[in-house]
Design a protein around this motif. Structure first.
Motif, PDB file in Angstrom:
ATOM      1  N   CYS A  37      36.901  57.123  33.059  1.00 42.79           N
ATOM      2  CA  CYS A  37      37.651  56.807  31.828  1.00 42.79           C
ATOM      3  C   CYS A  37      38.741  55.746  32.034  1.00 42.79           C
ATOM      4  O   CYS A  37      38.853  54.825  31.215  1.00 42.79           O
ATOM      5  CB  CYS A  37      38.232  58.082  31.223  1.00 42.79           C
ATOM      6  N   PRO A  38      39.568  55.816  33.086  1.00 38.55           N
ATOM      7  CA  PRO A  38      40.564  54.755  33.288  1.00 38.55           C
ATOM      8  C   PRO A  38      39.924  53.385  33.486  1.00 38.55           C
ATOM      9  O   PRO A  38      40.442  52.368  33.004  1.00 38.55           O
ATOM     10  CB  PRO A  38      41.314  55.197  34.550  1.00 38.55           C
ATOM     11  N   PHE A  39      38.783  53.371  34.180  1.00 35.94           N
ATOM     12  CA  PHE A  39      38.094  52.103  34.402  1.00 35.94           C
ATOM     13  C   PHE A  39      37.574  51.532  33.079  1.00 35.94           C
ATOM     14  O   PHE A  39      37.735  50.337  32.793  1.00 35.94           O
ATOM     15  CB  PHE A  39      36.941  52.288  35.387  1.00 35.94           C
ATOM     16  N   LEU A  40      36.953  52.391  32.251  1.00 37.29           N
ATOM     17  CA  LEU A  40      36.426  51.926  30.958  1.00 37.29           C
ATOM     18  C   LEU A  40      37.550  51.465  30.037  1.00 37.29           C
ATOM     19  O   LEU A  40      37.409  50.470  29.324  1.00 37.29           O
ATOM     20  CB  LEU A  40      35.623  53.052  30.296  1.00 37.29           C
ATOM     21  N   LEU A  41      38.684  52.186  30.074  1.00 44.21           N
ATOM     22  CA  LEU A  41      39.814  51.806  29.234  1.00 44.21           C
ATOM     23  C   LEU A  41      40.401  50.463  29.674  1.00 44.21           C
ATOM     24  O   LEU A  41      40.740  49.620  28.832  1.00 44.21           O
ATOM     25  CB  LEU A  41      40.891  52.887  29.271  1.00 44.21           C
ATOM     26  N   ALA A  42      40.506  50.254  30.982  1.00 41.59           N
ATOM     27  CA  ALA A  42      41.016  48.978  31.491  1.00 41.59           C
ATOM     28  C   ALA A  42      40.099  47.835  31.077  1.00 41.59           C
ATOM     29  O   ALA A  42      40.567  46.757  30.668  1.00 41.59           O
ATOM     30  CB  ALA A  42      41.135  49.030  33.015  1.00 41.59           C
ATOM     31  N   TRP A  43      38.805  48.064  31.178  1.00 43.45           N
ATOM     32  CA  TRP A  43      37.819  47.044  30.790  1.00 43.45           C
ATOM     33  C   TRP A  43      37.897  46.774  29.286  1.00 43.45           C
ATOM     34  O   TRP A  43      37.853  45.619  28.842  1.00 43.45           O
ATOM     35  CB  TRP A  43      36.428  47.544  31.172  1.00 43.45           C
ATOM     36  N   LEU A  44      38.063  47.835  28.477  1.00 42.38           N
ATOM     37  CA  LEU A  44      38.145  47.683  27.024  1.00 42.38           C
ATOM     38  C   LEU A  44      39.408  46.925  26.621  1.00 42.38           C
ATOM     39  O   LEU A  44      39.369  46.047  25.743  1.00 42.38           O
ATOM     40  CB  LEU A  44      38.126  49.070  26.370  1.00 42.38           C
ATOM     41  N   LEU A  45      40.545  47.250  27.266  1.00 45.19           N
ATOM     42  CA  LEU A  45      41.803  46.567  26.950  1.00 45.19           C
ATOM     43  C   LEU A  45      41.739  45.074  27.254  1.00 45.19           C
ATOM     44  O   LEU A  45      42.368  44.267  26.562  1.00 45.19           O
ATOM     45  CB  LEU A  45      42.958  47.199  27.741  1.00 45.19           C
ATOM     46  N   SER A  46      40.982  44.698  28.271  1.00 44.51           N
ATOM     47  CA  SER A  46      40.878  43.272  28.620  1.00 44.51           C
ATOM     48  C   SER A  46      40.232  42.471  27.500  1.00 44.51           C
ATOM     49  O   SER A  46      40.448  41.263  27.389  1.00 44.51           O
ATOM     50  CB  SER A  46      40.069  43.102  29.914  1.00 44.51           C
ATOM     51  N   TYR A  47      39.456  43.151  26.629  1.00 43.85           N
ATOM     52  CA  TYR A  47      38.785  42.465  25.519  1.00 43.85           C
ATOM     53  C   TYR A  47      39.538  42.607  24.199  1.00 43.85           C
ATOM     54  O   TYR A  47      39.690  41.644  23.452  1.00 43.85           O
ATOM     55  CB  TYR A  47      37.355  43.006  25.350  1.00 43.85           C
ATOM     56  N   ILE A  48      40.017  43.819  23.904  1.00 44.20           N
ATOM     57  CA  ILE A  48      40.613  44.043  22.578  1.00 44.20           C
ATOM     58  C   ILE A  48      42.134  43.882  22.571  1.00 44.20           C
ATOM     59  O   ILE A  48      42.728  43.679  21.521  1.00 44.20           O
ATOM     60  CB  ILE A  48      40.246  45.442  22.032  1.00 44.20           C
ATOM     61  N   ALA A  49      42.767  43.994  23.733  1.00 43.83           N
ATOM     62  CA  ALA A  49      44.232  43.861  23.801  1.00 43.83           C
ATOM     63  C   ALA A  49      44.617  43.164  25.105  1.00 43.83           C
ATOM     64  O   ALA A  49      45.221  43.779  25.998  1.00 43.83           O
ATOM     65  CB  ALA A  49      44.905  45.227  23.695  1.00 43.83           C
ATOM     66  N   PRO A  50      44.281  41.881  25.246  1.00 46.77           N
ATOM     67  CA  PRO A  50      44.525  41.174  26.516  1.00 46.77           C
ATOM     68  C   PRO A  50      45.995  41.127  26.928  1.00 46.77           C
ATOM     69  O   PRO A  50      46.303  41.127  28.120  1.00 46.77           O
ATOM     70  CB  PRO A  50      43.970  39.763  26.248  1.00 46.77           C
ATOM     71  N   ARG A  51      46.911  41.099  25.959  1.00 47.78           N
ATOM     72  CA  ARG A  51      48.338  41.076  26.307  1.00 47.78           C
ATOM     73  C   ARG A  51      48.772  42.384  26.974  1.00 47.78           C
ATOM     74  O   ARG A  51      49.523  42.381  27.953  1.00 47.78           O
ATOM     75  CB  ARG A  51      49.176  40.820  25.046  1.00 47.78           C
ATOM     76  N   ILE A  52      48.307  43.499  26.403  1.00 52.09           N
ATOM     77  CA  ILE A  52      48.631  44.803  26.997  1.00 52.09           C
ATOM     78  C   ILE A  52      47.982  44.911  28.372  1.00 52.09           C
ATOM     79  O   ILE A  52      48.593  45.406  29.328  1.00 52.09           O
ATOM     80  CB  ILE A  52      48.152  45.943  26.077  1.00 52.09           C
ATOM     81  N   HIS A  53      46.755  44.437  28.469  1.00 52.54           N
ATOM     82  CA  HIS A  53      46.036  44.462  29.746  1.00 52.54           C
ATOM     83  C   HIS A  53      46.796  43.660  30.804  1.00 52.54           C
ATOM     84  O   HIS A  53      46.962  44.118  31.952  1.00 52.54           O
ATOM     85  CB  HIS A  53      44.628  43.879  29.553  1.00 52.54           C
ATOM     86  N   LYS A  54      47.284  42.495  30.428  1.00 47.03           N
ATOM     87  CA  LYS A  54      48.040  41.641  31.361  1.00 47.03           C
ATOM     88  C   LYS A  54      49.347  42.318  31.771  1.00 47.03           C
ATOM     89  O   LYS A  54      49.738  42.293  32.947  1.00 47.03           O
ATOM     90  CB  LYS A  54      48.330  40.293  30.717  1.00 47.03           C
ATOM     91  N   LEU A  55      50.025  42.948  30.807  1.00 43.96           N
ATOM     92  CA  LEU A  55      51.280  43.637  31.095  1.00 43.96           C
ATOM     93  C   LEU A  55      51.059  44.782  32.080  1.00 43.96           C
ATOM     94  O   LEU A  55      51.827  44.956  33.037  1.00 43.96           O
ATOM     95  CB  LEU A  55      51.892  44.170  29.794  1.00 43.96           C
ATOM     96  N   LEU A  56      50.004  45.555  31.866  1.00 45.34           N
ATOM     97  CA  LEU A  56      49.695  46.669  32.769  1.00 45.34           C
ATOM     98  C   LEU A  56      49.337  46.165  34.165  1.00 45.34           C
ATOM     99  O   LEU A  56      49.717  46.773  35.166  1.00 45.34           O
ATOM    100  CB  LEU A  56      48.545  47.503  32.199  1.00 45.34           C
TER     101      LEU A  56
END
Length: 311
Positions: free
Chosen positions: A162-181
């Motif tokens: 689940c953490p891996f899928l969420l990280a992958w999903l954030l990179s597409y739908i919320a790149p700013r949040i993904h970059k911040l994390l």
């Protein structure tokens, strides 16, 4: 103030383990936080990895072969002397890589993508191998292969997949949040230290409340120490052949001991759970030593650079 902060930063894992032992009653009460801490620290770590970096390598095949065949070899070697000690050592070998191994691998400067790939392979592989092999050692007719497989997978999926899928999903739908994390991924190490204090407290509490003889407990602790050292050594040696020394060592040496303790209670003699319980302390002692060595190397390099600049 800076000196105190540096001390805590340099000795985070030993301090966390000591706190878990000294304050075991308090930290044991925080056990419910462990899944959330693991989820968050893996999410932070996985945000630094692209799914394209996850590739199966020959190293992964050899590591998994050792994980399964090594477990059978350890059991065969120790069973003539003590079946319970043999079961405890065996479960320490066949147990899959810890979900938090990626955090330590990143801290040591290893290949996190390779380690993550093997963590996925090793955990899913263990979910298949354990229900097939363990009933040959201790019979549990009430546990079918599929029921055991789904239970183990159910323990793995929320905290690893689940953490891996969420990280992958954030990179597409919320790149700013993904970059911040991704930029805050270093926080994962300190979340791991809190988890370590909790797990150490649980282990220490279990040892105090255990009903096994003192001699049996020491035998299992000693066998876990030997198995731990051998697995780190073999993993590093094998990893060196493929230019992946750090990831190889952590993949084979750092185990999902919570899952191991559950497997011992479910499939084997419950007293054999002392083995993986002791393994918690040994593997984190090794991690502390590795981090200390890395810090010493970095300090020597900085000192040499300063001398070179002033010469």
């Amino acid at each position: 103030m800076i000196t105190i902060w540096k001390f805590f930063k340099d000795w985070t894992l030993p301090i966390a383990m000591s706190a878990g032992v000294l304050g075991y009653s308090f930290f044991s009460s925080l056990a419910f936080l462990t899944p959330f801490l693991i989820f968050i620290m893996l999410l932070l770590t996985f945000c630094k990895i692209s799914p394209k970096e996850l590739k199966f390598e020959p190293l992964h095949f050899w590591l998994f072969l050792i994980q399964v065949l090594g477990a059978l070899a350890v059991y065969s070697l120790l069973a003539p002397f003590s079946k319970i000690v043999a079961e405890g050592a065996m479960v320490c070998v066949i147990c899959p890589t810890a979900t938090a191994a990626a955090v330590i691998t990143a801290r040591l400067g290893g290949n996190v993508a390779s380690l993550t790939t093997y963590t996925l392979l090793g955990n899913i592989g263990a979910a298949v191998a354990v229900p097939l092999l363990f009933p040959l050692i201790e019979s549990h007719p009430e546990l079918s292969f599929w029921s055991a497989f789904t239970v183990i997978l159910g323990k793995i999926f929320p905290l690893l997949i689940c953490p891996f899928l969420l990280a992958w999903l954030l990179s597409y739908i919320a790149p700013r949040i993904h970059k911040l994390l991704a930029e805050k991924s270093a926080v994962a190490f300190y979340l791991w230290s809190v988890s370590l204090a909790i797990v150490t407290a649980q282990t220490f509490s279990s040892l105090l409340e255990g009903n096994s003889g003192e001699g049996m407990a020491w035998e299992q602790a000693l066998s876990a120490l030997c198995v731990c050292g051998i697995q780190f050594l073999v993993g590093k040696s094998l990893g060196s052949l493929y230019g992946n020394r750090i990831a190889g060592g952590q993949a084979l040496g750092q185990k999902n001991t919570i899952l191991a303790i559950w497997m011992a209670h479910t499939y084997l003699n419950p007293l054999s759970a002392i083995g993986p319980g002791a393994y918690v302390l040994w593997q984190n002692a090794v991690n502390s030593w590795q981090l200390w060595k890395k810090r010493r190397r970095e300090e020597r390099v900085c000192s040499q650079n300063r001398q070179w600049l002033h010469s």
